[in-house]
Design a protein around this motif. Sequence first.
Motif, PDB file in Angstrom:
ATOM      1  N   ARG A   1      49.838  31.391 -23.687  1.00 13.13           N
ATOM      2  CA  ARG A   1      50.362  30.536 -24.758  1.00 13.13           C
ATOM      3  C   ARG A   1      51.424  31.275 -25.575  1.00 13.13           C
ATOM      4  NH1 ARG A   1      52.322  26.012 -26.288  1.00 13.13           N
ATOM      5  NH2 ARG A   1      51.912  25.446 -28.465  1.00 13.13           N
ATOM      6  N   ALA A   2      51.191  32.558 -25.822  1.00  4.58           N
ATOM      7  CA  ALA A   2      52.182  33.344 -26.576  1.00  4.58           C
ATOM      8  C   ALA A   2      53.498  33.430 -25.821  1.00  4.58           C
ATOM      9  CB  ALA A   2      51.626  34.738 -26.853  1.00  4.58           C
TER      10      ALA A   2
ATOM     11  N   ARG B   1      44.401  33.309 -21.598  1.00  4.29           N
ATOM     12  CA  ARG B   1      44.940  32.021 -22.063  1.00  4.29           C
ATOM     13  C   ARG B   1      45.811  32.217 -23.300  1.00  4.29           C
ATOM     14  NH1 ARG B   1      39.618  30.356 -20.786  1.00  4.29           N
ATOM     15  NH2 ARG B   1      39.018  30.512 -22.989  1.00  4.29           N
ATOM     16  N   GLY B   2      45.382  33.107 -24.200  1.00  3.91           N
ATOM     17  CA  GLY B   2      46.173  33.382 -25.390  1.00  3.91           C
ATOM     18  C   GLY B   2      47.517  34.011 -25.056  1.00  3.91           C
TER      19      GLY B   2
END
Length: 289
Positions: free
Chosen positions: A42-43, A38-39
């Motif tokens: 998002r990045a 998920r990170g």
Amino acid sequence: MTTSEPAEPPDGSDHPVPDDGSEPAATRMDRLRAAAARGATRAQELDRSPALQRAVKRLRDALPGDAHFGDPLSLGGARHTEAAGRAIVGLTGDRPGVTRELGLGGVQVWQSVLERLGRGGGEHEVTLVFTDLVEFSRWSLAAGDDEVLRVLRQVGEAWEPPMTERAGTVVKRLGDGLMVAFADPRGALDAVVEARRRLGRLHVPGWSPRMRAGLHLGRPRRVGGDYLGVAVNVAARLGDAGRADEILASGEFLGRLDARTVTARRRRRLNLKGVPDGLEVYGLEPADG
């Protein structure tokens, strides 16, 4: 005595969560991987954000140095800044992104600092000439490879001798163009004028070979048989910006000539990328020509 059922895992995996509050290692790893994914997503979204990219572009325009650092012309050398720029482009790919632009912006400032300290240039002043054939690409598409090769040989015979006869060194042949280095600014201008005259005598079916040229001087760094640095970029941009038969030169180059021997016309409406702020550009002709 009632036995409680194991709690359902929060992530839907097959690993039940014991009711004593502990969690299997496999479940913790699954949750960490999911959070990392998920990170990363998002990045990527932030990296590709058009609004952030525009903000970083404005930042690069305000920073010292070449705000267009990162294009093929600025990354073609062997200096540390150019190698770092190629590494950033290789890691981030050709796709525009915030991370890529921030990285190139940092190298842009680094290159600017080196230039100011005198570590980005060479020891000797050199006049650099870039020539180009106008509308060559359009003509070559219909002419065919054999005809193109024949004409390029004729072009080379027309414009290279005037360069070498005036002590110019042909640094590289660029298909339909040349990069030439001179020690003498006046010799460089005379060579370009003679090359243009000789090229005008060529007759090619369906096309009239006409050239444009850019002249600038500076202290580029010599690496092997090539020259690298801001001065090279400026001369190349001038060579690309001219009209048919036009000779564009920087104010620095013009300042090395006897003003009585040339006619100079200031070119004010030029949008040249990757050149120093305040660069003055002139269209030049010999005063007797």
